[in-house]
Design a protein around this motif. Structure first.
Motif, PDB file in Angstrom:
ATOM      1  N   LEU A  70       0.810  -1.222   0.000  1.00 20.93           N
ATOM      2  CA  LEU A  70       0.000   0.000   0.000  1.00 20.93           C
ATOM      3  C   LEU A  70       0.839   1.266   0.000  1.00 20.93           C
ATOM      4  N   ASN A  71       1.949   1.244   0.691  1.00 21.11           N
ATOM      5  CA  ASN A  71       2.752   2.452   0.877  1.00 21.11           C
ATOM      6  C   ASN A  71       3.843   2.511  -0.188  1.00 21.11           C
ATOM      7  N   LEU A  72       3.486   3.095  -1.324  1.00 18.15           N
ATOM      8  CA  LEU A  72       4.376   3.176  -2.474  1.00 18.15           C
ATOM      9  C   LEU A  72       4.663   4.623  -2.833  1.00 18.15           C
ATOM     10  N   PRO A  73       5.826   4.869  -3.434  1.00 20.92           N
ATOM     11  CA  PRO A  73       6.088   6.222  -3.930  1.00 20.92           C
ATOM     12  C   PRO A  73       5.329   6.500  -5.228  1.00 20.92           C
ATOM     13  N   LYS A  74       5.188   7.762  -5.541  1.00 25.71           N
ATOM     14  CA  LYS A  74       4.588   8.305  -6.763  1.00 25.71           C
ATOM     15  C   LYS A  74       3.078   8.112  -6.846  1.00 25.71           C
ATOM     16  N   LYS A  75       2.599   6.911  -6.615  1.00 27.18           N
ATOM     17  CA  LYS A  75       1.159   6.617  -6.605  1.00 27.18           C
ATOM     18  C   LYS A  75       0.991   5.491  -5.602  1.00 27.18           C
ATOM     19  N   ASP A  76       0.195   5.721  -4.556  1.00 26.81           N
ATOM     20  CA  ASP A  76       0.130   4.695  -3.516  1.00 26.81           C
ATOM     21  C   ASP A  76      -0.701   3.490  -3.942  1.00 26.81           C
ATOM     22  N   GLY A  77      -0.609   2.441  -3.157  1.00 27.80           N
ATOM     23  CA  GLY A  77      -1.257   1.182  -3.487  1.00 27.80           C
ATOM     24  C   GLY A  77      -2.767   1.270  -3.589  1.00 27.80           C
ATOM     25  N   ARG A  78      -3.369   2.154  -2.832  1.00 29.39           N
ATOM     26  CA  ARG A  78      -4.826   2.317  -2.906  1.00 29.39           C
ATOM     27  C   ARG A  78      -5.227   2.853  -4.283  1.00 29.39           C
ATOM     28  N   GLU A  79      -4.448   3.816  -4.775  1.00 29.79           N
ATOM     29  CA  GLU A  79      -4.703   4.373  -6.104  1.00 29.79           C
ATOM     30  C   GLU A  79      -4.475   3.319  -7.196  1.00 29.79           C
ATOM     31  N   VAL A  80      -3.413   2.544  -7.037  1.00 22.51           N
ATOM     32  CA  VAL A  80      -3.121   1.483  -7.999  1.00 22.51           C
ATOM     33  C   VAL A  80      -4.265   0.472  -8.014  1.00 22.51           C
ATOM     34  N   LEU A  81      -4.703   0.056  -6.851  1.00 27.17           N
ATOM     35  CA  LEU A  81      -5.812  -0.903  -6.746  1.00 27.17           C
ATOM     36  C   LEU A  81      -7.072  -0.342  -7.403  1.00 27.17           C
ATOM     37  N   ALA A  82      -7.383   0.910  -7.130  1.00 25.52           N
ATOM     38  CA  ALA A  82      -8.570   1.530  -7.731  1.00 25.52           C
ATOM     39  C   ALA A  82      -8.473   1.530  -9.255  1.00 25.52           C
ATOM     40  N   GLU A  83      -7.304   1.827  -9.798  1.00 30.27           N
ATOM     41  CA  GLU A  83      -7.130   1.828 -11.259  1.00 30.27           C
ATOM     42  C   GLU A  83      -7.249   0.426 -11.843  1.00 30.27           C
ATOM     43  N   ILE A  84      -6.667  -0.541 -11.166  1.00 34.22           N
ATOM     44  CA  ILE A  84      -6.762  -1.926 -11.649  1.00 34.22           C
ATOM     45  C   ILE A  84      -8.220  -2.363 -11.714  1.00 34.22           C
ATOM     46  N   LYS A  85      -8.935  -2.140 -10.648  1.00 30.75           N
ATOM     47  CA  LYS A  85     -10.306  -2.640 -10.561  1.00 30.75           C
ATOM     48  C   LYS A  85     -11.298  -1.825 -11.392  1.00 30.75           C
ATOM     49  N   ALA A  86     -10.895  -0.626 -11.839  1.00 31.28           N
ATOM     50  CA  ALA A  86     -11.758   0.183 -12.710  1.00 31.28           C
ATOM     51  C   ALA A  86     -11.506  -0.101 -14.187  1.00 31.28           C
ATOM     52  N   ASP A  87     -10.474  -0.848 -14.485  1.00 27.49           N
ATOM     53  CA  ASP A  87     -10.066  -1.118 -15.861  1.00 27.49           C
ATOM     54  C   ASP A  87     -10.624  -2.470 -16.315  1.00 27.49           C
ATOM     55  N   GLU A  88     -11.410  -2.458 -17.375  1.00 27.26           N
ATOM     56  CA  GLU A  88     -12.042  -3.687 -17.871  1.00 27.26           C
ATOM     57  C   GLU A  88     -11.051  -4.790 -18.213  1.00 27.26           C
ATOM     58  N   THR A  89      -9.872  -4.429 -18.676  1.00 30.88           N
ATOM     59  CA  THR A  89      -8.897  -5.450 -19.063  1.00 30.88           C
ATOM     60  C   THR A  89      -8.057  -5.942 -17.891  1.00 30.88           C
ATOM     61  N   LEU A  90      -8.076  -5.237 -16.768  1.00 29.97           N
ATOM     62  CA  LEU A  90      -7.248  -5.611 -15.624  1.00 29.97           C
ATOM     63  C   LEU A  90      -8.032  -6.121 -14.425  1.00 29.97           C
ATOM     64  N   LYS A  91      -9.294  -5.793 -14.326  1.00 29.34           N
ATOM     65  CA  LYS A  91     -10.023  -6.020 -13.073  1.00 29.34           C
ATOM     66  C   LYS A  91     -10.163  -7.479 -12.649  1.00 29.34           C
ATOM     67  N   ARG A  92      -9.964  -8.418 -13.574  1.00 29.14           N
ATOM     68  CA  ARG A  92     -10.062  -9.828 -13.211  1.00 29.14           C
ATOM     69  C   ARG A  92      -8.790 -10.377 -12.566  1.00 29.14           C
ATOM     70  N   ILE A  93      -7.707  -9.613 -12.624  1.00 22.01           N
ATOM     71  CA  ILE A  93      -6.462 -10.060 -12.005  1.00 22.01           C
ATOM     72  C   ILE A  93      -6.629  -9.994 -10.484  1.00 22.01           C
ATOM     73  N   PRO A  94      -6.415 -11.107  -9.796  1.00 24.20           N
ATOM     74  CA  PRO A  94      -6.501 -11.058  -8.332  1.00 24.20           C
ATOM     75  C   PRO A  94      -5.414 -10.153  -7.763  1.00 24.20           C
ATOM     76  N   VAL A  95      -5.803  -9.327  -6.817  1.00 21.81           N
ATOM     77  CA  VAL A  95      -4.862  -8.428  -6.155  1.00 21.81           C
ATOM     78  C   VAL A  95      -4.836  -8.782  -4.668  1.00 21.81           C
ATOM     79  N   VAL A  96      -3.655  -9.194  -4.223  1.00 17.93           N
ATOM     80  CA  VAL A  96      -3.434  -9.502  -2.815  1.00 17.93           C
ATOM     81  C   VAL A  96      -2.662  -8.328  -2.224  1.00 17.93           C
ATOM     82  N   VAL A  97      -3.286  -7.641  -1.287  1.00 13.47           N
ATOM     83  CA  VAL A  97      -2.614  -6.536  -0.606  1.00 13.47           C
ATOM     84  C   VAL A  97      -1.746  -7.156   0.478  1.00 13.47           C
ATOM     85  N   LEU A  98      -0.450  -6.874   0.385  1.00 11.42           N
ATOM     86  CA  LEU A  98       0.545  -7.405   1.321  1.00 11.42           C
ATOM     87  C   LEU A  98       1.303  -6.201   1.863  1.00 11.42           C
TER      88      LEU A  98
END
Length: 148
Positions: A70-98
């Protein structure tokens, strides 16, 4: 003797800025019974570029799973997760927050953004290895993942 199952390698994208945690993850995956390719990016901007196969990432493999800090530089993990899950081509990829965060607001936020699970990183080396191996066992032995 550790026998690897040689079918198609599992593609894991690790989004992690801590070199120590990257190394621990690599060590944990070394004893894998399945073939694993681990790609690593260190910040949220690079993560999105990797996932969208932009620029230098044009020929990278499609990840079967994302391990996201979650704690990433430039764009945090929450933002990355939101973009992944909002993208039709990416949203099916399982995301494990570690992540190291144990904050309840983080747990609630990432599940509201459709994370597949939330795991707090242990500080102990052996426990960290067990966690990564448990992720591998669950997601690649028990769960049926969609093909690309």
């Amino acid at each position: 003797m550790n026998t690897r199952i040689e079918i198609m390698p599992i593609e894991i994208l690790l989004i992690e800025d801590n070199p120590g945690d990257v190394e621990l993850t690599k060590i944990a995956l070394e004893d894998s019974k399945i073939s694993v390719n681990l790609s690593v990016v260190e910040d949220g901007v690079e993560a999105i570029a990797f996932l969208r196969k932009e620029d230098k990432y044009a020929h990278v493999p499609h990840p079967d799973i994302v391990l996201l800090d979650l704690n990433l530089p430039k764009k945090d993990g929450r933002e990355v997760l939101a973009e992944i899950k909002a993208d039709e081509t990416l949203k099916r990829i399982p995301v494990v927050v570690l992540t190291t965060s144990q904050a309840e607001e983080d747990v609630l936020k990432v599940y509201s953004l459709a994370a597949n699970c939330y795991i707090t990183k242990p500080v102990d080396f052996d426990q960290f290895v067990k966690i990564v191996q448990s992720i591998e066992n669950f997601w690649f032995t028990i769960v049926k993942l969609p093909s690309e």
